[in-house]
Write a protein that holds these residues in place. Structure first.
Motif, short mmCIF file in Angstrom:
data_model
loop_
_atom_site.label_atom_id
_atom_site.label_comp_id
_atom_site.label_asym_id
_atom_site.label_seq_id
_atom_site.Cartn_x
_atom_site.Cartn_y
_atom_site.Cartn_z
N ALA A 205 0.83 -1.21 0.00
CA ALA A 205 0.00 0.00 0.00
C ALA A 205 0.86 1.25 0.00
O ALA A 205 0.53 2.24 -0.68
N ALA A 206 1.97 1.24 0.73
CA ALA A 206 2.86 2.41 0.76
C ALA A 206 3.46 2.69 -0.61
O ALA A 206 3.62 3.86 -1.01
N PHE A 207 3.82 1.66 -1.33
CA PHE A 207 4.39 1.86 -2.65
C PHE A 207 3.31 2.22 -3.66
O PHE A 207 3.50 3.13 -4.50
N TYR A 208 2.20 1.55 -3.60
CA TYR A 208 1.17 1.69 -4.62
C TYR A 208 0.52 3.07 -4.59
O TYR A 208 0.24 3.67 -5.64
N VAL A 209 0.24 3.62 -3.42
CA VAL A 209 -0.50 4.89 -3.35
C VAL A 209 0.44 6.09 -3.15
O VAL A 209 0.61 6.91 -4.07
N PRO A 210 1.09 6.26 -2.00
CA PRO A 210 1.83 7.52 -1.81
C PRO A 210 3.11 7.63 -2.62
O PRO A 210 3.43 8.71 -3.11
N PHE A 211 3.85 6.53 -2.76
CA PHE A 211 5.12 6.65 -3.48
C PHE A 211 4.89 7.02 -4.94
O PHE A 211 5.58 7.91 -5.48
N LEU A 212 3.93 6.38 -5.62
CA LEU A 212 3.65 6.74 -7.01
C LEU A 212 3.07 8.15 -7.12
O LEU A 212 3.36 8.88 -8.09
N ALA A 213 2.29 8.57 -6.15
CA ALA A 213 1.74 9.93 -6.17
C ALA A 213 2.82 10.98 -5.96
O ALA A 213 2.64 12.14 -6.37
N THR A 214 3.93 10.60 -5.36
CA THR A 214 5.02 11.55 -5.14
C THR A 214 5.56 12.12 -6.45
O THR A 214 6.03 13.27 -6.50
N PHE A 215 5.50 11.37 -7.53
CA PHE A 215 6.01 11.84 -8.81
C PHE A 215 5.20 13.02 -9.34
O PHE A 215 5.70 13.83 -10.13
N VAL A 216 3.93 13.13 -8.95
CA VAL A 216 3.15 14.31 -9.32
C VAL A 216 3.69 15.54 -8.61
O VAL A 216 3.84 16.62 -9.23
#
Length: 393
Positions: free
Chosen positions: A238-249
């Protein structure tokens, strides 16, 4: 004995031999005691006729022309003597319909009248389109205003979306699979991850990801060891799927033309989804991945690619500094691919959980995660291609 005319009764007890010799008095074996005269041969093979109900005025169970009677749906022999001037009739000929339209007491069932073909059902979108459009326009207004007024406000919007998405995901995992991924360290670490990516770039995002993972491992130790491995594994996912990928925005936002880069990313993803829906709904015939998402078609994928490539060329030409239209074609192609894969990926998760939507927060859309499914995997691809095409400044 004198001959009598046809139909006149003979005296009871008289019979005529088959060879035409004079009549003799006495009972004929096997013959009826009284009635019309019978040949000896016919008398021995004649059986009493069943009582047939009177035929209606316009037809019944008898065929006057054929002399066959109908009894319980089967033809019955009629051996009633006929006058000499009539030709003999076969006894076992089945009854045939009268040319004058006489009806049988047991008529054959008439075939059903042809029913009109059902009207073709119109295709349904499957959701409340009015609510979906209204919610989409409202979210778009919030994003655009926060994006072009104060960048920090938009970072806050990303963080809120991440926290709500984590809550939806962990809640569904607990309800459907009994997996208890710790929400508190995930929510705190996810928001920190977005902020770190905006402030410190990729390095800050990786450090925040590592710390969030450690926090999940430690937090889960406060509970019994049963299910520890699956809970922490789901937490790291969940940490990788949601916040980490959103960090690129958030990392896209740090460039000088950051708001326009983010707008390009959002436009391409939304247009890809819209093109896939519009073309697939109208022309879709061949399923793309029926086991994962039965509604997706190959025609819809072609629509997503075409729409995204056109909009990508326009965005790179007019929104991105030093961008070229041909770069937009490649960018649009990549976005259509990653957005479709992201949608299929979450559909796979939802099928495993046995649910249709991740939540009900957004009428006509489902939950926040149902809107982030194609955005999350697309964000790192767009960030990387923009850095390669025009740099990170």
């Amino acid at each position: 004995m004198n001959d009598t005319s046809w139909g006149a009764p003979r005296q009871a007890g008289y019979w005529e031999p088959a060879d035409g010799s004079p009549a003799h008095q006495g009972p004929v074996p096997g013959a009826a005691p009284a009635g019309p005269a019978y040949d000896a041969h016919d008398a021995q093979r004649t059986r009493p006729m069943p009582v047939v109900p009177d035929a209606p005025a316009h037809g019944g169970n008898q065929d006057d022309d054929r002399g066959a009677a109908q009894w319980d749906g089967a033809p019955v022999r009629d051996d009633t003597p006929r006058p000499p001037h009539h030709a003999p009739r076969p006894h076992d000929t089945p009854q045939t319909p009268s040319p004058h339209g006489t009806a049988s007491q047991n008529p054959e069932p008439m075939p059903d009248a042809p029913q009109p073909a059902p009207a073709p059902q119109k295709k349904s979108a499957g959701r409340d389109l009015g609510a979906a459009i209204g919610v989409g326009l409202g979210l778009g207004a919030v994003i655009v205003v926060s994006l072009f007024v104060v960048k920090a406000v938009f970072v806050g919007v990303i963080a809120v979306a991440v926290v709500v998405g984590l809550w939806e995901l962990t809640s569904r995992l607990d309800e459907r699979k009994g997996i208890k991924a710790p929400l508190v360290p995930l929510a705190v670490g996810g928001a920190a991850m977005v902020v770190a990516g905006y402030v410190r770039g990729a390095e800050g995002a990786w450090v925040a990801m590592a710390l969030t993972t450690l926090a999940v491992l430690v937090w889960r130790m406060a509970k019994p060891p049963e299910g520890y491995l699956k809970d922490v594994t789901a937490g790291v996912f969940a940490a990788f799927y949601v916040p980490f990928l959103a960090t690129f925005v958030a990392m896209m936002l740090t460039a000088d033309d950051g708001p326009r880069r983010v707008l390009t990313f959002l436009l391409l993803t939304v247009v890809s989804d819209t093109g896939a829906y519009a073309v697939g709904w109208r022309f879709g015939r061949h399923k793309l991945a029926p086991r994962i998402s039965p509604g997706k078609t190959r025609e819809g994928l072609f629509g997503a690619v075409a729409f995204a490539m056109v909009v990508g060329a326009l965005c790179m030409q007019f929104l991105i500094d030093d961008g070229a239209w041909w770069q937009g074609l490649l960018l649009g192609l990549a976005v259509a691919a990653t957005a479709t894969l992201g949608d299929l990926g979450e559909s796979m998760i939802k099928r495993d959980l046995g649910i249709k939507d991740m939540g009900t927060l957004l009428p006509g859309h489902g939950g926040i995660m149902d809107r982030l499914d194609s955005l999350l995997p697309t964000a790192p691809v767009v960030w990387l291609l923009l850095v390669l095409f025009v740099g990170s400044a």
